[in-house]
Scaffold this motif. Structure first.
Motif, PDB file in Angstrom:
ATOM      1  N   ALA A 234      -2.198  -2.637  -8.037  1.00  0.00           N
ATOM      2  CA  ALA A 234      -3.123  -3.651  -7.517  1.00  0.00           C
ATOM      3  C   ALA A 234      -2.935  -3.848  -6.022  1.00  0.00           C
ATOM      4  CB  ALA A 234      -2.914  -4.971  -8.255  1.00  0.00           C
ATOM      5  N   ARG A 235      -1.687  -3.654  -5.536  1.00  0.00           N
ATOM      6  CA  ARG A 235      -1.424  -3.778  -4.091  1.00  0.00           C
ATOM      7  C   ARG A 235      -2.067  -2.631  -3.323  1.00  0.00           C
ATOM      8  NH1 ARG A 235       0.467  -7.487  -7.485  1.00  0.00           N
ATOM      9  NH2 ARG A 235       1.340  -9.232  -6.313  1.00  0.00           N
ATOM     10  N   TYR A 236      -2.170  -1.479  -3.945  1.00  0.00           N
ATOM     11  CA  TYR A 236      -2.864  -0.363  -3.307  1.00  0.00           C
ATOM     12  C   TYR A 236      -4.353  -0.673  -3.176  1.00  0.00           C
ATOM     13  CZ  TYR A 236       0.815   3.162  -2.984  1.00  0.00           C
ATOM     14  OH  TYR A 236       1.928   3.889  -2.622  1.00  0.00           O
ATOM     15  N   LEU A 237      -4.966  -1.079  -4.286  1.00  0.00           N
ATOM     16  CA  LEU A 237      -6.392  -1.414  -4.232  1.00  0.00           C
ATOM     17  C   LEU A 237      -6.652  -2.500  -3.187  1.00  0.00           C
ATOM     18  CD1 LEU A 237      -7.697  -1.526  -7.924  1.00  0.00           C
ATOM     19  CD2 LEU A 237      -8.281   0.120  -6.153  1.00  0.00           C
ATOM     20  N   TYR A 238      -5.788  -3.488  -3.148  1.00  0.00           N
ATOM     21  CA  TYR A 238      -5.920  -4.597  -2.198  1.00  0.00           C
ATOM     22  C   TYR A 238      -5.869  -4.083  -0.754  1.00  0.00           C
ATOM     23  CZ  TYR A 238      -4.017  -8.444   0.649  1.00  0.00           C
ATOM     24  OH  TYR A 238      -3.768  -9.348   1.639  1.00  0.00           O
ATOM     25  N   SER A 239      -4.878  -3.245  -0.431  1.00  0.00           N
ATOM     26  CA  SER A 239      -4.728  -2.725   0.932  1.00  0.00           C
ATOM     27  C   SER A 239      -5.885  -1.804   1.307  1.00  0.00           C
ATOM     28  CB  SER A 239      -3.401  -1.965   1.066  1.00  0.00           C
ATOM     29  OG  SER A 239      -2.319  -2.828   0.876  1.00  0.00           O
TER      30      SER A 239
ATOM     31  N   GLY B  97       0.794  -1.230   0.000  1.00  0.00           N
ATOM     32  CA  GLY B  97       0.000   0.000   0.000  1.00  0.00           C
ATOM     33  C   GLY B  97       0.816   1.263   0.000  1.00  0.00           C
ATOM     34  N   GLY B  98       2.099   1.207   0.370  1.00  0.00           N
ATOM     35  CA  GLY B  98       2.959   2.373   0.279  1.00  0.00           C
ATOM     36  C   GLY B  98       2.381   3.638   0.880  1.00  0.00           C
ATOM     37  N   THR B  99       2.259   4.681   0.073  1.00  0.00           N
ATOM     38  CA  THR B  99       1.840   5.990   0.574  1.00  0.00           C
ATOM     39  C   THR B  99       0.442   5.955   1.174  1.00  0.00           C
ATOM     40  OG1 THR B  99       3.215   7.044  -1.089  1.00  0.00           O
ATOM     41  CG2 THR B  99       1.594   8.428  -0.043  1.00  0.00           C
ATOM     42  N   TYR B 100      -0.419   5.050   0.715  1.00  0.00           N
ATOM     43  CA  TYR B 100      -1.737   4.917   1.350  1.00  0.00           C
ATOM     44  C   TYR B 100      -1.573   4.630   2.833  1.00  0.00           C
ATOM     45  CZ  TYR B 100      -5.969   2.694   3.001  1.00  0.00           C
ATOM     46  OH  TYR B 100      -7.060   2.355   3.762  1.00  0.00           O
ATOM     47  N   GLN B 101      -0.668   3.719   3.162  1.00  0.00           N
ATOM     48  CA  GLN B 101      -0.442   3.371   4.560  1.00  0.00           C
ATOM     49  C   GLN B 101       0.214   4.533   5.303  1.00  0.00           C
ATOM     50  OE1 GLN B 101      -1.757   0.798   5.721  1.00  0.00           O
ATOM     51  NE2 GLN B 101      -1.498  -1.002   4.414  1.00  0.00           N
ATOM     52  N   TYR B 102       1.230   5.147   4.702  1.00  0.00           N
ATOM     53  CA  TYR B 102       1.955   6.212   5.384  1.00  0.00           C
ATOM     54  C   TYR B 102       1.049   7.411   5.670  1.00  0.00           C
ATOM     55  CZ  TYR B 102       5.579   3.546   2.854  1.00  0.00           C
ATOM     56  OH  TYR B 102       6.352   2.563   2.303  1.00  0.00           O
ATOM     57  N   ALA B 103       0.274   7.830   4.660  1.00  0.00           N
ATOM     58  CA  ALA B 103      -0.597   8.988   4.837  1.00  0.00           C
ATOM     59  C   ALA B 103      -1.739   8.678   5.803  1.00  0.00           C
ATOM     60  CB  ALA B 103      -1.146   9.442   3.490  1.00  0.00           C
ATOM     61  N   SER B 104      -2.257   7.452   5.771  1.00  0.00           N
ATOM     62  CA  SER B 104      -3.330   7.083   6.699  1.00  0.00           C
ATOM     63  C   SER B 104      -2.861   7.207   8.140  1.00  0.00           C
ATOM     64  CB  SER B 104      -3.803   5.655   6.427  1.00  0.00           C
ATOM     65  OG  SER B 104      -4.407   5.561   5.161  1.00  0.00           O
ATOM     66  N   LEU B 105      -1.635   6.782   8.413  1.00  0.00           N
ATOM     67  CA  LEU B 105      -1.097   6.838   9.767  1.00  0.00           C
ATOM     68  C   LEU B 105      -0.610   8.227  10.135  1.00  0.00           C
ATOM     69  CD1 LEU B 105       0.917   3.494   9.696  1.00  0.00           C
ATOM     70  CD2 LEU B 105      -1.075   3.972  11.128  1.00  0.00           C
TER      71      LEU B 105
ATOM     72  N   THR C 275       8.254   2.980  -6.205  1.00  0.00           N
ATOM     73  CA  THR C 275       7.316   1.896  -6.520  1.00  0.00           C
ATOM     74  C   THR C 275       7.503   0.678  -5.626  1.00  0.00           C
ATOM     75  OG1 THR C 275       7.202   2.610  -8.814  1.00  0.00           O
ATOM     76  CG2 THR C 275       6.485   0.371  -8.349  1.00  0.00           C
ATOM     77  N   CYS C 276       8.743   0.376  -5.259  1.00  0.00           N
ATOM     78  CA  CYS C 276       8.975  -0.808  -4.428  1.00  0.00           C
ATOM     79  C   CYS C 276       8.267  -0.703  -3.075  1.00  0.00           C
ATOM     80  CB  CYS C 276      10.471  -1.037  -4.225  1.00  0.00           C
ATOM     81  SG  CYS C 276      11.373   0.375  -3.570  1.00  0.00           S
ATOM     82  N   CYS C 277       7.970   0.521  -2.606  1.00  0.00           N
ATOM     83  CA  CYS C 277       7.256   0.668  -1.334  1.00  0.00           C
ATOM     84  C   CYS C 277       5.850   0.080  -1.420  1.00  0.00           C
ATOM     85  CB  CYS C 277       7.160   2.142  -0.948  1.00  0.00           C
ATOM     86  SG  CYS C 277       8.734   2.876  -0.483  1.00  0.00           S
ATOM     87  N   ALA C 278       5.239   0.145  -2.606  1.00  0.00           N
ATOM     88  CA  ALA C 278       3.901  -0.414  -2.768  1.00  0.00           C
ATOM     89  C   ALA C 278       3.893  -1.914  -2.551  1.00  0.00           C
ATOM     90  CB  ALA C 278       3.356  -0.086  -4.157  1.00  0.00           C
ATOM     91  N   MET C 279       5.061  -2.541  -2.723  1.00  0.00           N
ATOM     92  CA  MET C 279       5.174  -3.988  -2.599  1.00  0.00           C
ATOM     93  C   MET C 279       6.019  -4.364  -1.382  1.00  0.00           C
ATOM     94  SD  MET C 279       5.679  -4.716  -6.686  1.00  0.00           S
ATOM     95  CE  MET C 279       4.921  -6.341  -6.689  1.00  0.00           C
ATOM     96  N   GLY C 280       6.015  -3.472  -0.379  1.00  0.00           N
ATOM     97  CA  GLY C 280       6.845  -3.680   0.804  1.00  0.00           C
ATOM     98  C   GLY C 280       6.560  -4.968   1.538  1.00  0.00           C
TER      99      GLY C 280
END
Length: 493
Positions: free
Chosen positions: A311-316, A78-86, A217-222
């Motif tokens: 797709a990992r963003y949508l999934y998260s 999820g990368g930035t989705y996770q970082y910004a959410s927190l 981009t690799c952060c999205a697949m962390g």
């Protein structure tokens, strides 16, 4: 509770190392921008294109360090989705993730169109004429990579290495094959002098910067990277310089190939490198080699990463209740988010139907710049709201570098086409409305989530191997960047 009654929650597999982290990241970036709109800038600036490329590198390095910090501390999908959410709250996380998705969808769509341009040139050089339109060729390419993404990230990672190393190998052979046809230096002609004014230079920097966008981009697949607390920062530190080296090398080659009087025609070319070779009267094997490398190396590496990462963003986001729940389901065998991959594929096919790289590039630039602004702000928010967070890597000078980076990216946004800005704003509003509906439907409360622990550190022997690999990458990337910079300086002098 009996063992058989417990719910088994599917998880993503950690199977990617430093090499895959680098090739997935650079593979996302080295593609549509470099071989289309980025090369068009050569038709505007001529030899001065290296100034725009250096500027793009400089404004990418510090944000990459911020993502190195966040990625190492929060190595989950999820990368930035996770970082910004927190760091900023879930609405900002949703907005960041939503912008990343349309940005990557745009990149994949543009890459598929670029592939169709170069594959058509390749086949015509071989005397073969396809009865299909560019849009149909692009759609077929996207469908192929949707199937690959559905098969699993381990296979995608292996294919990514193959695509990118094939591209680099072909690029070296192509440049050597072109040396007899090149001219070196003594042609300091700016095709469009207005591009050297501030008003003309900033849009050029924005288009070149699109060739760097995606360095995280690799952060999205962390959640799929082994030892991410070490590998993610290392990949993010190297990626901008590797992208600079590749962009600069191809720009230099284009400058050396095309007659100075013909440079201006590159500004509007759909396939600038193929067009440049035709302008120089170079056809046959070198043209075939170029199209092979771009189509099956550069284009394929970007398509592969641009289909897998969003797709990992949508999934998260679906797992968190920010999007419909069905997008958060994994295939029982391949452990891949099939529904998310299919939805993204549909969006890509819609964008390809426009058959316009300029529209796709402008929409992607707006979404990407806004996404990075939120990501940079999230790094500050995480420092304030989660000071106790275990940070294996810590970016220096946060309270100076972050505000300056935000201002620069906001300035670049002012250079975009108004239509792209309107389309981007509409996309953001749709995302926020969908977020509000899903949060209401799934009755999610805004609570601070419990952060899972970092994966265990590598053994001493594994760490030594990782250090050796990283040092080799550092030497190679530094040498490549310095050589490319030297080539441009020699051309200017």
């Amino acid at each position: 509770m009996r063992m058989q009654d417990k719910e088994v929650i599917p998880v993503l597999k950690r199977c990617l190392g430093l090499r895959e982290s680098i090739t997935i990241t650079t593979g996302t970036v080295i593609g549509v921008g470099l071989f289309t709109v980025g090369a068009n800038v050569v038709g505007l600036l001529g030899p001065a294109v290296i100034l725009a490329t250096l500027t793009a590198l400089l404004i990418s390095v510090y944000p990459a360090l911020l993502y190195a910090e966040m990625g190492a501390a929060l190595p989950y999908s999820g990368g930035t989705y996770q970082y910004a959410s927190l760091g900023l709250g879930r609405p900002f996380g949703m907005l960041a993730g939503w912008c990343f998705i349309i940005s990557m969808v745009s990149v994949a769509s543009g890459e598929a169109l670029a592939f169709s341009y170069y594959i058509r040139t390749l086949l015509e050089a071989l005397g073969i004429y396809l009865p299909l339109s560019d849009r149909w060729i692009a759609c077929l390419a996207v469908v192929g990579f949707l199937l690959l993404a559905a098969r699993g990230v381990e296979m995608s990672g292996r294919m990514q290495n193959g695509f990118l190393f094939f591209f680099w190998g072909v690029a070296v052979v192509w440049i050597f094959s072109m040396l007899p046809s090149m001219h070196f230096g003594g042609t300091l002609v700016i095709p469009n002098p207005a591009s050297m004014t501030l008003a003309g230079f900033l849009p050029c920097v924005a288009m070149i910067w699109w060739c760097f966008a995606g360095f995280e981009t690799c952060c999205a697949m962390g959640e799929e990277i082994r030892h991410p607390q070490i590998n993610l920062p290392r990949a993010l530190i190297l990626a901008p310089f590797l992208v600079f080296a590749v962009n600069g090398l191809f720009q230099w080659a284009l400058l050396c190939i095309v007659p100075p009087a013909s440079l201006a025609s590159l500004a509007s070319a759909a396939a600038p490198y193929a067009e440049g070779m035709k302008l120089a009267g170079v056809i046959g094997f070198p043209l075939i080699l170029l199209c092979l490398g771009i189509a099956f190396g550069g284009d394929f590496s970007t398509l592969n990463a641009s289909v897998s990462a969003p797709a990992r963003y949508l999934y998260s986001m679906a797992k968190d209740g920010a999007l419909p729940k069905f997008l958060g389901k994994l295939h029982p065998r391949f452990q891949t988010p099939i529904p998310a991959i299919l939805v993204l594929g549909g969006c890509m096919l819609l964008l390809i139907s426009t058959n316009s790289l300029s529209i796709i590039a402008s929409l992607s630039l707006f979404a990407t710049l806004l996404y990075y602004v939120i990501g940079i702000a999230a790094a500050c928010g995480l420092r304030i709201k989660n000071p106790q967070l275990d940070r294996p890597y810590r970016a220096p000078l946060l309270w100076l570098g972050a505000p300056v980076s935000v201002l620069i990216y906001l300035l670049l946004m002012t250079q975009l086409d108004p239509t792209a800005i309107v389309a981007g704003v509409i996309w953001c509003l749709v995302g926020l409305i969908l977020f509000a509906v899903c949060r209401r439907k799934y009755k999610k409360r805004e609570t601070q989530p419990t952060l899972p622990p970092l994966p265990p550190p590598p053994s001493a022997e594994t760490k030594r191997k990782m250090d050796r690999e990283y040092h080799i990458w550092c030497v190679v990337v530094a040498a490549a960047a310095l050589v490319v910079l030297g080539l441009h300086l020699a051309f200017l002098l």
